[in-house]
Structures are given as structure tokens and as C-alpha cells.
Write a protein that holds these residues in place. Structure first.
Motif, PDB file in Angstrom:
ATOM      1  N   LYS A  88      -8.045 -10.536   3.793  1.00 42.70           N
ATOM      2  CA  LYS A  88      -7.205 -11.124   4.838  1.00 42.70           C
ATOM      3  C   LYS A  88      -6.640 -12.463   4.394  1.00 42.70           C
ATOM      4  O   LYS A  88      -5.507 -12.804   4.699  1.00 42.70           O
ATOM      5  N   GLU A  89      -7.439 -13.242   3.659  1.00 42.68           N
ATOM      6  CA  GLU A  89      -6.986 -14.557   3.221  1.00 42.68           C
ATOM      7  C   GLU A  89      -5.919 -14.463   2.133  1.00 42.68           C
ATOM      8  O   GLU A  89      -5.074 -15.340   2.017  1.00 42.68           O
ATOM      9  N   ASP A  90      -5.945 -13.418   1.324  1.00 42.54           N
ATOM     10  CA  ASP A  90      -5.005 -13.275   0.219  1.00 42.54           C
ATOM     11  C   ASP A  90      -3.724 -12.547   0.599  1.00 42.54           C
ATOM     12  O   ASP A  90      -2.775 -12.516  -0.175  1.00 42.54           O
ATOM     13  N   THR A  91      -3.658 -11.959   1.771  1.00 41.38           N
ATOM     14  CA  THR A  91      -2.525 -11.159   2.188  1.00 41.38           C
ATOM     15  C   THR A  91      -1.328 -12.048   2.517  1.00 41.38           C
ATOM     16  O   THR A  91      -1.456 -13.052   3.201  1.00 41.38           O
ATOM     17  N   ARG A  92      -0.154 -11.677   2.021  1.00 44.76           N
ATOM     18  CA  ARG A  92       1.094 -12.383   2.341  1.00 44.76           C
ATOM     19  C   ARG A  92       1.800 -11.584   3.432  1.00 44.76           C
ATOM     20  O   ARG A  92       2.177 -10.432   3.221  1.00 44.76           O
ATOM     21  N   ILE A  93       1.971 -12.208   4.595  1.00 48.16           N
ATOM     22  CA  ILE A  93       2.551 -11.538   5.751  1.00 48.16           C
ATOM     23  C   ILE A  93       3.884 -12.192   6.081  1.00 48.16           C
ATOM     24  O   ILE A  93       3.998 -13.416   6.092  1.00 48.16           O
ATOM     25  N   VAL A  94       4.893 -11.373   6.349  1.00 47.67           N
ATOM     26  CA  VAL A  94       6.217 -11.858   6.730  1.00 47.67           C
ATOM     27  C   VAL A  94       6.486 -11.420   8.161  1.00 47.67           C
ATOM     28  O   VAL A  94       6.416 -10.236   8.476  1.00 47.67           O
ATOM     29  N   VAL A  95       6.779 -12.398   9.024  1.00 46.46           N
ATOM     30  CA  VAL A  95       7.153 -12.132  10.413  1.00 46.46           C
ATOM     31  C   VAL A  95       8.608 -12.538  10.538  1.00 46.46           C
ATOM     32  O   VAL A  95       8.947 -13.704  10.369  1.00 46.46           O
ATOM     33  N   ARG A  96       9.472 -11.565  10.820  1.00 48.82           N
ATOM     34  CA  ARG A  96      10.903 -11.890  10.872  1.00 48.82           C
ATOM     35  C   ARG A  96      11.575 -11.221  12.056  1.00 48.82           C
ATOM     36  O   ARG A  96      11.054 -10.276  12.640  1.00 48.82           O
ATOM     37  N   ILE A 150       6.731  -7.280  11.579  1.00 50.37           N
ATOM     38  CA  ILE A 150       5.604  -7.849  10.856  1.00 50.37           C
ATOM     39  C   ILE A 150       5.346  -6.959   9.649  1.00 50.37           C
ATOM     40  O   ILE A 150       5.008  -5.791   9.801  1.00 50.37           O
ATOM     41  N   GLU A 151       5.510  -7.525   8.451  1.00 51.75           N
ATOM     42  CA  GLU A 151       5.325  -6.776   7.206  1.00 51.75           C
ATOM     43  C   GLU A 151       4.200  -7.390   6.387  1.00 51.75           C
ATOM     44  O   GLU A 151       3.927  -8.577   6.499  1.00 51.75           O
ATOM     45  N   GLY A 152       3.586  -6.584   5.561  1.00 54.33           N
ATOM     46  CA  GLY A 152       2.576  -7.073   4.637  1.00 54.33           C
ATOM     47  C   GLY A 152       1.152  -6.757   5.035  1.00 54.33           C
ATOM     48  O   GLY A 152       0.220  -7.107   4.322  1.00 54.33           O
ATOM     49  N   LEU A 153       0.959  -6.100   6.164  1.00 56.14           N
ATOM     50  CA  LEU A 153      -0.385  -5.714   6.584  1.00 56.14           C
ATOM     51  C   LEU A 153      -0.773  -4.414   5.890  1.00 56.14           C
ATOM     52  O   LEU A 153      -0.002  -3.461   5.874  1.00 56.14           O
ATOM     53  N   LEU A 161       1.959  -9.377  25.025  1.00 60.01           N
ATOM     54  CA  LEU A 161       3.344  -9.833  25.113  1.00 60.01           C
ATOM     55  C   LEU A 161       4.158  -9.087  26.165  1.00 60.01           C
ATOM     56  O   LEU A 161       5.312  -9.463  26.414  1.00 60.01           O
ATOM     57  N   ALA A 162       3.608  -8.043  26.749  1.00 59.27           N
ATOM     58  CA  ALA A 162       4.304  -7.226  27.752  1.00 59.27           C
ATOM     59  C   ALA A 162       5.632  -6.712  27.201  1.00 59.27           C
ATOM     60  O   ALA A 162       6.696  -6.910  27.781  1.00 59.27           O
ATOM     61  N   CYS A 163       5.546  -6.055  26.051  1.00 58.13           N
ATOM     62  CA  CYS A 163       6.744  -5.499  25.422  1.00 58.13           C
ATOM     63  C   CYS A 163       6.392  -4.154  24.801  1.00 58.13           C
ATOM     64  O   CYS A 163       5.228  -3.775  24.739  1.00 58.13           O
ATOM     65  N   GLY A 164       7.400  -3.468  24.338  1.00 53.45           N
ATOM     66  CA  GLY A 164       7.196  -2.216  23.635  1.00 53.45           C
ATOM     67  C   GLY A 164       7.069  -2.475  22.151  1.00 53.45           C
ATOM     68  O   GLY A 164       7.440  -3.533  21.654  1.00 53.45           O
ATOM     69  N   GLY A 165       6.558  -1.501  21.426  1.00 51.81           N
ATOM     70  CA  GLY A 165       6.428  -1.658  19.989  1.00 51.81           C
ATOM     71  C   GLY A 165       5.803  -0.444  19.357  1.00 51.81           C
ATOM     72  O   GLY A 165       5.372   0.482  20.035  1.00 51.81           O
ATOM     73  N   THR A 166       5.753  -0.472  18.021  1.00 53.38           N
ATOM     74  CA  THR A 166       5.191   0.641  17.272  1.00 53.38           C
ATOM     75  C   THR A 166       4.689   0.157  15.913  1.00 53.38           C
ATOM     76  O   THR A 166       5.048  -0.927  15.460  1.00 53.38           O
ATOM     77  N   ALA A 167       3.871   0.994  15.286  1.00 51.73           N
ATOM     78  CA  ALA A 167       3.391   0.740  13.928  1.00 51.73           C
ATOM     79  C   ALA A 167       3.788   1.931  13.073  1.00 51.73           C
ATOM     80  O   ALA A 167       3.432   3.065  13.370  1.00 51.73           O
ATOM     81  N   LYS A 168       4.552   1.664  12.016  1.00 47.08           N
ATOM     82  CA  LYS A 168       5.016   2.721  11.115  1.00 47.08           C
ATOM     83  C   LYS A 168       4.979   2.224   9.679  1.00 47.08           C
ATOM     84  O   LYS A 168       5.363   1.088   9.405  1.00 47.08           O
ATOM     85  N   ASP A 169       4.531   3.057   8.775  1.00 43.78           N
ATOM     86  CA  ASP A 169       4.621   2.817   7.330  1.00 43.78           C
ATOM     87  C   ASP A 169       4.149   1.425   6.906  1.00 43.78           C
ATOM     88  O   ASP A 169       4.739   0.801   6.038  1.00 43.78           O
ATOM     89  N   GLY A 170       3.114   0.889   7.519  1.00 43.01           N
ATOM     90  CA  GLY A 170       2.572  -0.400   7.109  1.00 43.01           C
ATOM     91  C   GLY A 170       3.258  -1.598   7.706  1.00 43.01           C
ATOM     92  O   GLY A 170       2.995  -2.726   7.294  1.00 43.01           O
ATOM     93  N   PHE A 171       4.143  -1.419   8.674  1.00 32.76           N
ATOM     94  CA  PHE A 171       4.728  -2.567   9.359  1.00 32.76           C
ATOM     95  C   PHE A 171       4.694  -2.343  10.858  1.00 32.76           C
ATOM     96  O   PHE A 171       4.517  -1.237  11.340  1.00 32.76           O
ATOM     97  N   ILE A 172       4.838  -3.456  11.593  1.00 35.93           N
ATOM     98  CA  ILE A 172       4.777  -3.426  13.050  1.00 35.93           C
ATOM     99  C   ILE A 172       6.117  -3.884  13.600  1.00 35.93           C
ATOM    100  O   ILE A 172       6.658  -4.882  13.146  1.00 35.93           O
ATOM    101  N   LEU A 173       6.651  -3.149  14.566  1.00 34.31           N
ATOM    102  CA  LEU A 173       7.872  -3.525  15.266  1.00 34.31           C
ATOM    103  C   LEU A 173       7.540  -3.820  16.718  1.00 34.31           C
ATOM    104  O   LEU A 173       6.880  -3.020  17.375  1.00 34.31           O
TER     105      LEU A 173
END
Length: 102
Positions: free
Chosen positions: A22-30, A43-46, A64-76
Motif C-alpha cells: 500500500k505504501e509503494d503504490t502510485r495512485i492517480v485520482v483525476r 481512481i487508477e493504480g489500485l 459520497l451518495a453517488c453512483g460508480g463502478t470498478a472495472k479493470d483495476g480502476f474505479i469510476l
């Protein structure tokens, strides 16, 4: 008999490989703009093998009271939630300096 971790050689109850990863993981939130000018937070890099992405999505969607999904190693997530997602990841144990917000 205790199960031994293949990475560090310690028993599973003492293994800290997941926390170290977890400490070495590079995560991009865009922020992305999708169809019809809708904004989404990506959210990428998980690593799905180490982190339970589906549980994280479920917690984020309810928080957050929103919709979302997890696909192919990223979160929308629907909407702009970059700062809140960064705080959530820091609480979950990820290193703050390895999280890049765009």
C-alpha cells in the motif's frame, strides 16, 4: 500448522506484505469529462489482487451518495470527488505522497 507467506516467509497472521505494498503504490485520482458533459472521478493504480476494490467502491458510493463502478483495476465515481477520495485513501493506509490528484 500456520500458512507461510511466499513473499516474506512469515506466518500469515504476522505478514505485513499488504501494508508495505500500500505504501509503494502510485495512485492517480483525476477528473474526466464523459458524454453529455458529465464529470467523473477516476481512481487508477489500485491493484485488484491486493486491495478489495469492490468493497472500496461500495464504501465510497455510500459515503459520497453517488453512483460508480470498478472495472479493470480502476474505479469510476460520478461527480467531482477528488479531495474526498484522497482523504479516504489516506485513511485506508495509502501513503499521501504517492497519491496524485489531477
Amino acid at each position: 500448522m500456520a500458512v507461510i507467506c511466499k513473499k516474506c516467509g512469515l506466518p500469515d497472521d504476522l505478514c505485513a506484505c499488504g501494508e508495505l505494498d500500500k505504501e509503494d503504490t502510485r495512485i492517480v485520482v483525476r477528473l474526466e469529462t464523459r458524454r453529455f458533459s458529465k464529470t467523473t472521478t477516476m481512481i487508477e493504480g489500485l491493484d485488484p489482487k491486493i486491495n478489495d476494490i469492490h468493497t472500496m467502491v461500495k464504501e465510497l458510493k455510500s459515503r459520497l451518495a453517488c453512483g460508480g463502478t470498478a472495472k479493470d483495476g480502476f474505479i469510476l465515481l460520478q461527480g467531482d470527488h477528488r479531495d474526498i477520495v484522497k482523504n479516504y485513501l489516506v485513511i485506508k493506509g495509502f501513503n499521501e505522497s504517492s497519491i496524485e490528484v489531477m
